[in-house]
Design a protein around this motif. Structure first.
Motif, PDB file in Angstrom:
ATOM      1  N   ASP A   5       0.968  -1.174   0.092  1.00 53.42           N
ATOM      2  CA  ASP A   5      -0.139   0.041  -0.094  1.00 53.42           C
ATOM      3  C   ASP A   5       0.850   1.306  -0.108  1.00 53.42           C
ATOM      4  O   ASP A   5       2.191   1.382  -0.162  1.00 53.42           O
ATOM      5  N   THR A   6       0.192   2.542   0.087  1.00 52.85           N
ATOM      6  CA  THR A   6       0.738   3.639  -0.050  1.00 52.85           C
ATOM      7  C   THR A   6       0.928   4.251   1.400  1.00 52.85           C
ATOM      8  O   THR A   6       1.217   5.559   1.542  1.00 52.85           O
ATOM      9  N   LEU A   7       0.685   3.573   2.383  1.00 54.18           N
ATOM     10  CA  LEU A   7       0.887   4.260   3.680  1.00 54.18           C
ATOM     11  C   LEU A   7       2.365   4.408   4.113  1.00 54.18           C
ATOM     12  O   LEU A   7       3.281   3.688   3.363  1.00 54.18           O
ATOM     13  N   PRO A   8       2.739   4.920   4.989  1.00 51.78           N
ATOM     14  CA  PRO A   8       4.196   5.281   5.471  1.00 51.78           C
ATOM     15  C   PRO A   8       4.795   3.993   5.851  1.00 51.78           C
ATOM     16  O   PRO A   8       4.225   2.874   6.181  1.00 51.78           O
ATOM     17  N   PRO A   9       6.229   3.899   5.652  1.00 49.22           N
ATOM     18  CA  PRO A   9       6.934   2.535   5.993  1.00 49.22           C
ATOM     19  C   PRO A   9       6.608   2.292   7.514  1.00 49.22           C
ATOM     20  O   PRO A   9       6.559   3.379   8.311  1.00 49.22           O
ATOM     21  N   LEU A  10       6.904   0.742   7.847  1.00 54.10           N
ATOM     22  CA  LEU A  10       6.502   0.606   9.267  1.00 54.10           C
ATOM     23  C   LEU A  10       7.474   1.287  10.272  1.00 54.10           C
ATOM     24  O   LEU A  10       7.256   1.530  11.377  1.00 54.10           O
ATOM     25  N   ARG A  11       8.630   1.622   9.771  1.00 57.14           N
ATOM     26  CA  ARG A  11       9.640   2.098  10.882  1.00 57.14           C
ATOM     27  C   ARG A  11       9.149   3.513  11.064  1.00 57.14           C
ATOM     28  O   ARG A  11       9.464   3.903  12.404  1.00 57.14           O
ATOM     29  N   ALA A  12       8.473   4.254  10.046  1.00 60.92           N
ATOM     30  CA  ALA A  12       8.012   5.593  10.277  1.00 60.92           C
ATOM     31  C   ALA A  12       6.836   5.802  11.207  1.00 60.92           C
ATOM     32  O   ALA A  12       6.683   6.233  12.000  1.00 60.92           O
ATOM     33  N   VAL A  13       6.082   4.655  10.960  1.00 62.29           N
ATOM     34  CA  VAL A  13       4.749   4.274  11.984  1.00 62.29           C
ATOM     35  C   VAL A  13       5.397   4.385  13.580  1.00 62.29           C
ATOM     36  O   VAL A  13       4.793   4.957  14.308  1.00 62.29           O
ATOM     37  N   ILE A  14       6.261   3.192  13.551  1.00 63.75           N
ATOM     38  CA  ILE A  14       6.812   2.909  14.740  1.00 63.75           C
ATOM     39  C   ILE A  14       7.281   4.457  15.530  1.00 63.75           C
ATOM     40  O   ILE A  14       7.025   4.650  16.761  1.00 63.75           O
ATOM     41  N   ALA A  15       8.119   5.051  14.616  1.00 64.62           N
ATOM     42  CA  ALA A  15       8.728   6.357  15.213  1.00 64.62           C
ATOM     43  C   ALA A  15       7.686   7.436  15.591  1.00 64.62           C
ATOM     44  O   ALA A  15       7.551   8.104  16.816  1.00 64.62           O
ATOM     45  N   ASN A  16       6.607   7.660  14.547  1.00 67.55           N
ATOM     46  CA  ASN A  16       5.505   8.521  14.825  1.00 67.55           C
ATOM     47  C   ASN A  16       4.697   8.144  15.764  1.00 67.55           C
ATOM     48  O   ASN A  16       4.247   9.148  16.482  1.00 67.55           O
ATOM     49  N   HIS A  17       4.458   6.966  16.416  1.00 73.76           N
ATOM     50  CA  HIS A  17       3.610   6.622  17.267  1.00 73.76           C
ATOM     51  C   HIS A  17       4.302   6.316  18.742  1.00 73.76           C
ATOM     52  O   HIS A  17       3.552   5.690  19.598  1.00 73.76           O
TER      53      HIS A  17
END
Ligand code: SAM
Length: 280
Positions: A5-17
């Motif tokens: 999909d076009t959602l952010p990479p999971l590393r960014a998700v982990i960092a963002n949240h």
């Protein structure tokens, strides 16, 4: 439908949240979307199915399942910190992802699901084993699920598919193979996870059989097998003492040798014994 999909990479998700992994929740995340897509594909054709996912965490496998075209995913997650990340996925797939916060061992998912249903999960292994046993021993068969695609420690996966005569053969093998076709679908090294666990993992795929391979009462079979393997080095006549009156006669009537050990008994033998114990 397939693809990342076009959602952010999971590393960014982990960092963002701020999703630092918590050991107490067995959090070893899969952050490679190619890998989560591959695991999602092991769940079979999900396009016409609702999928129950336990422990979505930051949502790598959830994204794989949705990108594979799952009709609807119900994701049950105990860690409230993951909910905002999962909400972003729900927004990217309108109407196709429902997230329930809570302990999968306490929640009845069926109110949110429509048949046909498949199950997929990368869970802490103790929760996974407990859920697997519950999913294999419902009061009636066939169960609510068509298939289970579950990540386990390699050692637990080996116990699910083990054959008689091996050290890994025990209650999990008997219960799994009694009512499903079980196979190891994928092996994963520790480095596939963040943080890496100490041991390797494997994805096991179980397909529910329309009827158990041999007739037996689930509770009785489960009890007999648990007792037989509890003292797996003992002969059956000793290990099963007290399970039913005249257990030695019942073993012989079931076609088993009272001097055999649990490890040597095929599924059919345990089912024959469980029927005689139930009749008693
Ligand atoms: N599925 C994600 C992945 O593959 O990256 C996360 C996997 S991590 C091994 C296990 C997940 O299960 C975590 O998100 C954890 O918070 C969640 N979890 C642990 N115990 C749970 C329980 N009893 N009920 C629901 N979720 C649970």
């Amino acid at each position: 439908m397939s693809g990342i999909d076009t959602l952010p990479p999971l590393r960014a998700v982990i960092a963002n949240h701020g999703l630092s992994a918590r050991k107490s929740l067995g959090q070893n995340f899969l952050l490679d979307l190619n890998l989560t897509a591959k695991i999602a594909r092991q769940a079979g054709d999900v396009a016409e199915c609702d999928v129950l996912e336990i422990g979505p965490g930051p949502g790598g496998l959830t994204r794989g399942l949705l990108a594979e075209g799952a009709r609807h995913v119900l994701a049950i997650e105990k860690d409230a910190r993951c909910l905002p990340a999962l909400a972003e996925i729900a927004a990217a797939y309108p109407g196709r992802l429902t997230v329930v916060e809570g302990d999968a061992l306490e929640i009845d998912p069926l109110a949110h699901l429509r048949a046909p249903i498949r199950v997929a999960a990368n869970l802490p292994y103790n929760v996974g084993t407990e859920l697997l046993v519950r999913w294999l021993t419902p009061p009636t068969w066939p169960p609510f699920w068509q298939s289970l695609t579950l990540m386990f420690q390699r050692e637990v996966a080996d116990r699910i598919v083990a054959q008689p005569g091996s050290k890994a053969y025990g209650r999990l093998a008997v219960l799994s193979q009694w009512r499903s076709d079980a196979r190891i679908a994928m092996s994963l090294p520790p480095e596939a996870f963040t943080p890496p666990p100490k041991v390797s993992s494997a994805v096991v795929h179980l397909t529910a059989l329309p009827a158990p391979r041999f007739p037996a009462d689930a509770d009785v079979l489960s009890r007999v097998v648990a007792k037989a393997f509890n003292q797996r080095r003992k002969m059956l006549r000793a290990a099963l003492k007290g399970v039913a009156p005249d257990i030695e006669d019942k073993l012989i009537a079931a076609g088993l040798k009272p001097t055999d050990r649990a490890e040597q008994i095929p599924l059919e033998g345990f089912c024959a014994l469980a029927r005689l114990v139930a009749d008693a």
